[in-house]
Design a protein around this motif. Structure first.
Motif, PDB file in Angstrom:
ATOM      1  N   ARG A 129      -5.703  -5.345   2.843  1.00 38.96           N
ATOM      2  CA  ARG A 129      -7.277  -5.333   2.537  1.00 38.96           C
ATOM      3  C   ARG A 129      -7.500  -3.849   2.235  1.00 38.96           C
ATOM      4  N   LEU A 130      -8.096  -3.639   1.201  1.00 41.32           N
ATOM      5  CA  LEU A 130      -8.154  -2.376   0.418  1.00 41.32           C
ATOM      6  C   LEU A 130      -9.705  -1.919   0.657  1.00 41.32           C
ATOM      7  N   THR A 131      -9.967  -1.047   1.049  1.00 44.18           N
ATOM      8  CA  THR A 131     -11.455  -0.490   1.595  1.00 44.18           C
ATOM      9  C   THR A 131     -11.921   0.828   0.767  1.00 44.18           C
ATOM     10  N   ASP A 132     -10.804   1.384  -0.003  1.00 41.55           N
ATOM     11  CA  ASP A 132     -11.457   2.513  -0.822  1.00 41.55           C
ATOM     12  C   ASP A 132     -10.580   2.572  -2.004  1.00 41.55           C
ATOM     13  N   THR A 133     -11.276   2.365  -3.226  1.00 41.01           N
ATOM     14  CA  THR A 133     -10.424   2.468  -4.575  1.00 41.01           C
ATOM     15  C   THR A 133     -10.761   3.888  -5.414  1.00 41.01           C
ATOM     16  N   SER A 134     -11.196   4.973  -4.764  1.00 38.51           N
ATOM     17  CA  SER A 134     -11.438   6.401  -5.240  1.00 38.51           C
ATOM     18  C   SER A 134     -10.108   7.070  -5.741  1.00 38.51           C
ATOM     19  N   VAL A 135      -9.140   6.484  -5.262  1.00 37.55           N
ATOM     20  CA  VAL A 135      -7.769   7.200  -5.786  1.00 37.55           C
ATOM     21  C   VAL A 135      -6.760   6.059  -5.691  1.00 37.55           C
ATOM     22  N   SER A 136      -5.616   6.243  -6.309  1.00 33.09           N
ATOM     23  CA  SER A 136      -4.374   5.368  -6.054  1.00 33.09           C
ATOM     24  C   SER A 136      -3.794   5.429  -4.682  1.00 33.09           C
ATOM     25  N   ARG A 137      -3.635   4.200  -4.114  1.00 34.12           N
ATOM     26  CA  ARG A 137      -3.088   4.105  -2.829  1.00 34.12           C
ATOM     27  C   ARG A 137      -1.910   3.199  -2.467  1.00 34.12           C
ATOM     28  N   VAL A 138      -0.830   3.490  -1.665  1.00 35.33           N
ATOM     29  CA  VAL A 138       0.203   2.784  -1.389  1.00 35.33           C
ATOM     30  C   VAL A 138       0.174   2.285  -0.004  1.00 35.33           C
ATOM     31  N   PHE A 139       0.475   0.996   0.065  1.00 32.25           N
ATOM     32  CA  PHE A 139       0.444   0.446   1.235  1.00 32.25           C
ATOM     33  C   PHE A 139       1.958   0.210   2.018  1.00 32.25           C
ATOM     34  N   ALA A 140       3.052   0.105   0.928  1.00 31.72           N
ATOM     35  CA  ALA A 140       4.318  -0.200   1.466  1.00 31.72           C
ATOM     36  C   ALA A 140       5.279   0.786   0.836  1.00 31.72           C
ATOM     37  N   SER A 141       6.272   1.270   1.184  1.00 33.50           N
ATOM     38  CA  SER A 141       7.426   2.037   0.405  1.00 33.50           C
ATOM     39  C   SER A 141       8.601   2.218   1.033  1.00 33.50           C
ATOM     40  N   LYS A 142       9.557   2.700   0.390  1.00 42.83           N
ATOM     41  CA  LYS A 142      10.807   2.600   0.845  1.00 42.83           C
ATOM     42  C   LYS A 142      11.353   4.052   0.468  1.00 42.83           C
ATOM     43  N   ALA A 143      11.717   4.964   1.755  1.00 47.81           N
ATOM     44  CA  ALA A 143      11.673   6.483   1.382  1.00 47.81           C
ATOM     45  C   ALA A 143      13.014   6.905   0.942  1.00 47.81           C
ATOM     46  N   SER A 144      13.231   7.887   0.244  1.00 42.61           N
ATOM     47  CA  SER A 144      14.512   8.390  -0.030  1.00 42.61           C
ATOM     48  C   SER A 144      14.481  10.002  -0.046  1.00 42.61           C
ATOM     49  N   ALA A 145      15.799  10.679  -0.311  1.00 44.71           N
ATOM     50  CA  ALA A 145      15.763  12.028  -0.477  1.00 44.71           C
ATOM     51  C   ALA A 145      15.018  12.554  -1.475  1.00 44.71           C
ATOM     52  N   GLY A 146      14.786  11.647  -2.476  1.00 40.09           N
ATOM     53  CA  GLY A 146      14.002  12.142  -3.560  1.00 40.09           C
ATOM     54  C   GLY A 146      12.580  11.358  -3.763  1.00 40.09           C
ATOM     55  N   GLN A 147      12.450  10.634  -4.750  1.00 43.85           N
ATOM     56  CA  GLN A 147      11.109   9.731  -4.809  1.00 43.85           C
ATOM     57  C   GLN A 147      11.460   8.402  -4.130  1.00 43.85           C
ATOM     58  N   ALA A 148      10.347   7.796  -3.552  1.00 45.67           N
ATOM     59  CA  ALA A 148      10.796   6.456  -3.015  1.00 45.67           C
ATOM     60  C   ALA A 148      11.133   5.422  -3.966  1.00 45.67           C
ATOM     61  N   THR A 149      12.301   4.796  -3.400  1.00 51.36           N
ATOM     62  CA  THR A 149      12.832   3.689  -4.060  1.00 51.36           C
ATOM     63  C   THR A 149      11.812   2.191  -4.321  1.00 51.36           C
ATOM     64  N   LEU A 150      10.810   2.129  -3.769  1.00 54.11           N
ATOM     65  CA  LEU A 150       9.894   1.191  -3.755  1.00 54.11           C
ATOM     66  C   LEU A 150       8.449   1.659  -3.259  1.00 54.11           C
ATOM     67  N   SER A 151       7.663   1.370  -4.270  1.00 56.29           N
ATOM     68  CA  SER A 151       6.345   1.851  -4.084  1.00 56.29           C
ATOM     69  C   SER A 151       4.989   0.565  -4.328  1.00 56.29           C
ATOM     70  N   VAL A 152       4.569  -0.147  -3.429  1.00 59.91           N
ATOM     71  CA  VAL A 152       3.750  -1.004  -3.518  1.00 59.91           C
ATOM     72  C   VAL A 152       2.232  -0.503  -2.952  1.00 59.91           C
ATOM     73  N   GLY A 153       1.168  -0.945  -3.930  1.00 62.17           N
ATOM     74  CA  GLY A 153      -0.220  -0.565  -3.636  1.00 62.17           C
ATOM     75  C   GLY A 153      -1.284  -0.930  -4.743  1.00 62.17           C
ATOM     76  N   TYR A 154      -2.112   0.170  -4.890  1.00 61.44           N
ATOM     77  CA  TYR A 154      -3.419  -0.010  -5.803  1.00 61.44           C
ATOM     78  C   TYR A 154      -3.083   1.307  -6.779  1.00 61.44           C
TER      79      TYR A 154
END
Length: 533
Positions: A129-154
């Motif tokens: 349930r997303l309550t604000d769309t003023s900026v991009s938003r991620v609700f789930a991710s998998k961290a890494s030493a660099g960039q996330a290996t998975l990002s899911v959101g708006y």
């Protein structure tokens, strides 16, 4: 005839655990019949369950701590959630429950890196349930030493749901991106699922059970030390709610969303609830109900208890009766406008009454209840109501179910004598807007039992009506309709208008079920078949 058992609401998790244990007990069935016979193994091709499952909700019988625990510790290893900054929002997904809320700036949760391997085949599913769309938003991710290996959101730029996976954790790699075709609707609960098929090298984004986007030639990577994060990405944060997050080590298919039947070829002989199954928030079969002689006597009288964990009740008004000739030969609520007492010497004998029932919540302790009128449904989200009814058509227009919104009904399920008699599901546009959407179906032999199901699909802006398991068709909601929470109680036996109560029911009601979410056509037919026995 075989009865298929199908689980809804809080029973779902317990049923899944029991079935997994039962399956495990059946697997070692191999035995050689002769000394030189080759061993034979009997396996069940049941779809494998989630390897991790986080409810992120608290409700009667489930604490906040349990809402953050891994509901599948025996399947993929115990991976509970920890974090900070989260809050628990009351009534966010259903009345009487609490759901984790993220503030969009600092709150997040995390689980062990072992909960998800993004380099392999996996699926990740969640109610969001997303309550604000003023900026991009991620609700789930998998961290890494660099960039996330998975990002899911708006994604703000495209105004779409988005999943992205890079081919390497550092800079310079290819990034695979799948975006939805539908635009997110702020404030409405939506089911999202990400599926990575390492064999097919595809990445698919499912929205409310529909595969809206698939990209190919995907190269994925995983950091074995990177934690699974909920409520945030590398630099973006989720604002809103999450619930029922599940991770799988396999590809999800359509039946995972709608549900598996034991009769389905690939079900392994099991009934499995789908990821889109609505949550049952109320149920009344009237078996333990008591008729109402006078409302101001013992508060334990004049009521019908709720069969779900929420423990609400239907409070009955004076003269309401509990009959023994329900649609399955069981108890039913009987409303007829005359007090049920049959003793001529009783002061209530022959008394004219205004009979109906309304939902109440206990604000006190179980042993010392304090009942207060209140809603069962969130009418600003998708919902389903199901009941059996028979009535006296000579009494004209009559309301079976409704929910109060200020001085009118937010919705009503009713019988109207128009057009030779019709069942009606009417949805009001708003508290101050008299415009109404109508879904109708022909009503015949209404003095016999009929099964009525009404569905409000807020996401697709549709009202649907089913009679005796058959769809009457979907009707688009009026353009003026906007999601709105009606604060009043669910009523059985009448509706509300600006001029006052109206549409009194003269008949019987049985097996009332109330669900937060959409009951699909197959489940409506199954419910009708099972309850008709």
């Amino acid at each position: 005839m075989t009865n298929h058992i199908y689980f809804f609401g809080p029973a779902r998790k317990a049923a899944l655990r029991l079935a997994v244990a039962f399956t495990a007990a059946l697997l070692p069935l191999a035995a050689a019949t002769t000394a030189d016979a080759k061993p034979r193994a009997t396996t069940l091709d049941r779809p494998s369950p989630a390897t991790a499952m986080w409810g992120l909700e608290a409700y009667p019988g489930i604490t906040q701590a349990q809402g953050l625990a891994d509901g599948q510790p025996a399947v993929g290893g115990d991976t509970p959630l920890t974090g900070s900054g989260i809050s628990w929002q009351d009534d966010a997904r259903f009345v009487g429950g609490q759901t984790v809320a993220f503030d969009g700036t600092s709150s997040s949760l995390s689980a062990s890196p072992s909960a998800l391997n993004t380099a392999g085949t996996f699926s990740l599913a969640a109610w969001v349930r997303l309550t604000d769309t003023s900026v991009s938003r991620v609700f789930a991710s998998k961290a890494s030493a660099g960039q996330a290996t998975l990002s899911v959101g708006y994604d703000k730029t495209s105004d779409r749901w988005q999943v992205q996976m890079p081919s390497k954790t550092g800079k310079g790699g290819k990034v695979s991106i799948a975006r939805s075709t539908s635009a997110p609707q702020i404030g409405l609960w939506t089911h999202l699922a990400v599926v990575h098929d390492v064999t097919a090298r595809t990445l698919t984004l499912w929205v409310d059970g529909v595969a809206e986007a698939t990209v190919g030639n995907v190269t994925a990577v995983n950091d074995p030390s990177g934690e699974v994060r909920l409520g945030r990405g590398d630099t973006t944060w989720w604002q809103g709610n999450l619930a029922n997050v599940r991770a799988y080590d396999r590809v999800l298919v359509g039946k995972d969303f709608t549900g598996w039947l034991a009769s389905d070829p690939d079900s392994g002989g099991f009934n499995e609830p789908g990821l889109l199954q609505p949550w049952q928030v109320g149920g009344w079969n009237f078996e333990a109900a008591t008729p109402c002689y006078e409302e101001n006597l013992d508060p334990t009288l004049c009521s019908a208890p709720d069969s779900t964990a929420f423990g609400r009740q239907l409070a009955l008004t004076q003269g309401a009766f509990i009959a023994s000739d329900g649609h399955r030969g069981s108890s039913a609520l009987a409303l007829d406008g005359t007090h049920w007492i049959d003793d001529p010497s009783d002061p209530h004998y022959g008394e004219a009454t205004r009979e109906y029932a309304r939902t109440q919540t206990n604000l006190g302790e179980p042993q010392n209840p304090v009942w207060q009128d209140g809603p069962v449904l969130r009418t600003d989200q998708s919902f389903t109501v199901s009941t059996w009814v028979r009535l006296d058509p000579a009494q004209g227009a009559q309301t079976v179910l409704s929910q109060d919104d200020v001085d009118r009904s937010a919705f009503r399920v009713a019988y109207e004598p128009n057009n030779g008699g019709q069942w009606v599901f009417a949805v009001a546009d708003g508290a101050d807007d008299p415009a109404t959407t109508y879904a109708t179906a022909p009503a015949t032999a209404v003095d016999q039992w009929h099964h009525l199901v009404a569905v409000l699909d807020a996401t697709h802006r549709q009202a649907r009506l089913y009679v005796d398991g058959t769809a009457a068709g979907a009707v688009g909601l009026n353009a003026a309709w906007q999601p709105r929470q009606a604060p009043g109680a669910l009523l059985v036996g009448r509706s509300t208008t600006p001029a006052g109560p109206d549409g009194w029911l003269y008949g019987q009601v049985d097996d009332l079920g109330v669900y937060q979410g959409v009951l699909n056509e197959a489940d409506v037919q199954r419910l009708f078949t099972e309850q008709a026995l």
